[in-house]
Scaffold this motif. Structure first.
Motif, PDB file in Angstrom:
ATOM      1  N   UNK A  20       0.828  -1.212   0.000  1.00  0.00           N
ATOM      2  CA  UNK A  20       0.000   0.000   0.000  1.00  0.00           C
ATOM      3  C   UNK A  20       0.856   1.251   0.000  1.00  0.00           C
ATOM      4  N   UNK A  21       1.970   1.234   0.735  1.00  0.00           N
ATOM      5  CA  UNK A  21       2.871   2.386   0.766  1.00  0.00           C
ATOM      6  C   UNK A  21       3.481   2.634  -0.604  1.00  0.00           C
ATOM      7  N   UNK A  22       3.910   1.574  -1.269  1.00  0.00           N
ATOM      8  CA  UNK A  22       4.498   1.707  -2.604  1.00  0.00           C
ATOM      9  C   UNK A  22       3.468   2.258  -3.584  1.00  0.00           C
ATOM     10  N   UNK A  23       2.241   1.752  -3.513  1.00  0.00           N
ATOM     11  CA  UNK A  23       1.185   2.251  -4.398  1.00  0.00           C
ATOM     12  C   UNK A  23       0.877   3.719  -4.114  1.00  0.00           C
ATOM     13  N   UNK A  24       0.791   4.072  -2.828  1.00  0.00           N
ATOM     14  CA  UNK A  24       0.499   5.454  -2.467  1.00  0.00           C
ATOM     15  C   UNK A  24       1.604   6.401  -2.939  1.00  0.00           C
ATOM     16  N   UNK A  25       2.850   5.976  -2.796  1.00  0.00           N
ATOM     17  CA  UNK A  25       3.960   6.824  -3.223  1.00  0.00           C
ATOM     18  C   UNK A  25       4.024   6.939  -4.741  1.00  0.00           C
ATOM     19  N   UNK A  26       3.649   5.879  -5.457  1.00  0.00           N
ATOM     20  CA  UNK A  26       3.601   5.941  -6.917  1.00  0.00           C
ATOM     21  C   UNK A  26       2.543   6.943  -7.367  1.00  0.00           C
ATOM     22  N   UNK A  27       1.371   6.877  -6.755  1.00  0.00           N
ATOM     23  CA  UNK A  27       0.298   7.819  -7.100  1.00  0.00           C
ATOM     24  C   UNK A  27       0.717   9.248  -6.759  1.00  0.00           C
ATOM     25  N   UNK A  28       1.335   9.432  -5.598  1.00  0.00           N
ATOM     26  CA  UNK A  28       1.775  10.774  -5.199  1.00  0.00           C
ATOM     27  C   UNK A  28       2.813  11.328  -6.173  1.00  0.00           C
ATOM     28  N   UNK A  29       3.732  10.490  -6.619  1.00  0.00           N
ATOM     29  CA  UNK A  29       4.755  10.945  -7.564  1.00  0.00           C
ATOM     30  C   UNK A  29       4.116  11.395  -8.873  1.00  0.00           C
ATOM     31  N   UNK A  30       3.151  10.613  -9.373  1.00  0.00           N
ATOM     32  CA  UNK A  30       2.493  10.992 -10.627  1.00  0.00           C
ATOM     33  C   UNK A  30       1.632  12.244 -10.454  1.00  0.00           C
ATOM     34  N   UNK A  31       0.993  12.398  -9.304  1.00  0.00           N
ATOM     35  CA  UNK A  31       0.182  13.601  -9.055  1.00  0.00           C
ATOM     36  C   UNK A  31       1.075  14.834  -9.011  1.00  0.00           C
ATOM     37  N   UNK A  32       2.199  14.743  -8.307  1.00  0.00           N
ATOM     38  CA  UNK A  32       3.109  15.879  -8.244  1.00  0.00           C
ATOM     39  C   UNK A  32       3.700  16.199  -9.615  1.00  0.00           C
ATOM     40  N   UNK A  33       4.007  15.178 -10.389  1.00  0.00           N
ATOM     41  CA  UNK A  33       4.529  15.418 -11.737  1.00  0.00           C
ATOM     42  C   UNK A  33       3.484  16.125 -12.600  1.00  0.00           C
ATOM     43  N   UNK A  34       2.241  15.659 -12.538  1.00  0.00           N
ATOM     44  CA  UNK A  34       1.178  16.295 -13.313  1.00  0.00           C
ATOM     45  C   UNK A  34       0.928  17.729 -12.877  1.00  0.00           C
ATOM     46  N   UNK A  35       0.888  17.950 -11.559  1.00  0.00           N
ATOM     47  CA  UNK A  35       0.678  19.316 -11.059  1.00  0.00           C
ATOM     48  C   UNK A  35       1.838  20.222 -11.465  1.00  0.00           C
ATOM     49  N   UNK A  36       3.046  19.698 -11.405  1.00  0.00           N
ATOM     50  CA  UNK A  36       4.203  20.501 -11.801  1.00  0.00           C
ATOM     51  C   UNK A  36       4.182  20.849 -13.275  1.00  0.00           C
ATOM     52  N   UNK A  37       3.794  19.891 -14.112  1.00  0.00           N
ATOM     53  CA  UNK A  37       3.702  20.167 -15.546  1.00  0.00           C
ATOM     54  C   UNK A  37       2.627  21.212 -15.844  1.00  0.00           C
ATOM     55  N   UNK A  38       1.484  21.078 -15.199  1.00  0.00           N
ATOM     56  CA  UNK A  38       0.401  22.046 -15.424  1.00  0.00           C
ATOM     57  C   UNK A  38       0.814  23.436 -14.967  1.00  0.00           C
ATOM     58  N   UNK A  39       1.375  23.541 -13.759  1.00  0.00           N
ATOM     59  CA  UNK A  39       1.809  24.848 -13.264  1.00  0.00           C
ATOM     60  C   UNK A  39       2.883  25.459 -14.158  1.00  0.00           C
ATOM     61  N   UNK A  40       3.795  24.639 -14.632  1.00  0.00           N
ATOM     62  CA  UNK A  40       4.881  25.160 -15.473  1.00  0.00           C
ATOM     63  C   UNK A  40       4.373  25.592 -16.841  1.00  0.00           C
ATOM     64  N   UNK A  41       3.501  24.806 -17.438  1.00  0.00           N
ATOM     65  CA  UNK A  41       3.007  25.144 -18.779  1.00  0.00           C
ATOM     66  C   UNK A  41       2.086  26.358 -18.779  1.00  0.00           C
ATOM     67  N   UNK A  42       1.322  26.537 -17.702  1.00  0.00           N
ATOM     68  CA  UNK A  42       0.418  27.685 -17.646  1.00  0.00           C
ATOM     69  C   UNK A  42       1.162  29.006 -17.474  1.00  0.00           C
ATOM     70  N   UNK A  43       2.340  28.957 -16.918  1.00  0.00           N
ATOM     71  CA  UNK A  43       3.072  30.197 -16.619  1.00  0.00           C
ATOM     72  C   UNK A  43       4.424  30.250 -17.308  1.00  0.00           C
ATOM     73  N   UNK A  44       4.500  29.662 -18.482  1.00  0.00           N
ATOM     74  CA  UNK A  44       5.757  29.638 -19.214  1.00  0.00           C
ATOM     75  C   UNK A  44       6.042  30.962 -19.924  1.00  0.00           C
TER      76      UNK A  44
END
Length: 86
Positions: A20-44
């Motif tokens: 469960x910890x591995x799954x949770x950390x995988x989801x968190x990593x993908x969520x942070x990556x997606x949020x970072x991409x969205x924030x970066x692309x909107x304010x480029x």
């Protein structure tokens, strides 16, 4: 002659389930990556270190890599520990 090692978790019948910890950390990593991409692309349009949302976006992308590396290390250590105890 070999000796068998047992841990306190094995004696109590309580094993560590990190799935469960591995799954949770995988989801968190993908969520942070997606949020970072969205924030970066909107304010480029204003590419500067004075653009806070761009800096937060880049930080989220870098942080997601660290989360994924830590997740992989936990998974490898746990799978190695299971292989040794069997």
């Amino acid at each position: 002659m070999t000796t068998k090692k047992t841990s306190a978790n094995e004696l109590n019948g309580i094993g560590r389930d990190v799935g469960r910890l591995v799954t949770m950390m995988t989801v968190a990593a993908w969520v942070f990556l997606g949020a970072g991409l969205i924030l970066s692309m909107l304010n480029l349009h204003h590419f500067s270190d004075k653009n806070p949302s761009l800096m937060v976006g880049i930080g989220c992308m870098v942080g997601s890599v660290f989360i994924y590396v830590i997740r992989t290390a936990i998974h490898l250590v746990h799978s190695r520990a299971e292989a040794v105890t069997e």
